[in-house]
Design a protein around this motif. Structure first.
Motif: not given
Length: 125
Positions: A96-98, A109-114
């Protein structure tokens, strides 16, 4: 937005090793805070490790000393080296990435957009 593609999953016996890779598409020159998550059958997805823009890493206690997260900024690839694997490590692993992930939120997981599509890791006893 970036595209994330994981690879490197497989089946190993307990005590074995795997290295997961997550390729980040080069459609952007931006750099991202990156994370690895996993989800076992019937359980919620959990954060496993992360690495920020400065290379600072975080791990959950269950994998400390066994897993190592790293990234190759030139190739835009995130890695998760997993040693001394245990049956309880069996799960689908996601990268995951943000652009920004603040403090203790690295494991949410809510902290990541991709997100990538995942790669399966199975560890037998």
């Amino acid at each position: 937005q970036p595209k994330l593609v994981e690879s490197g999953g497989g089946s190993v016996q307990a005590g074995g090793s795997l290295r997961l890779s997550c390729a980040v598409s080069r459609t952007t020159n931006k750099r991202f805070h990156m994370g690895w998550f996993r989800q076992a059958g019937g359980k919620e997805r959990e954060g496993v490790a992360s690495i920020d823009l400065d290379g600072v890493t975080n791990y959950i206690d269950a994998v400390k000393g066994r897993f190592t997260v790293s990234k190759d900024n030139d190739k835009n690839i995130l890695y998760l080296q997993m040693n001394n694997l245990k049956p309880e490590d069996t799960a689908m692993y996601y990268c995951a990435a943000n652009l920004y992930v603040f403090g203790d939120r690295w494991s949410l997981d809510s902290a990541y957009a991709y997100w990538g599509q995942g790669t399966q890791v199975s560890v037998s006893s």
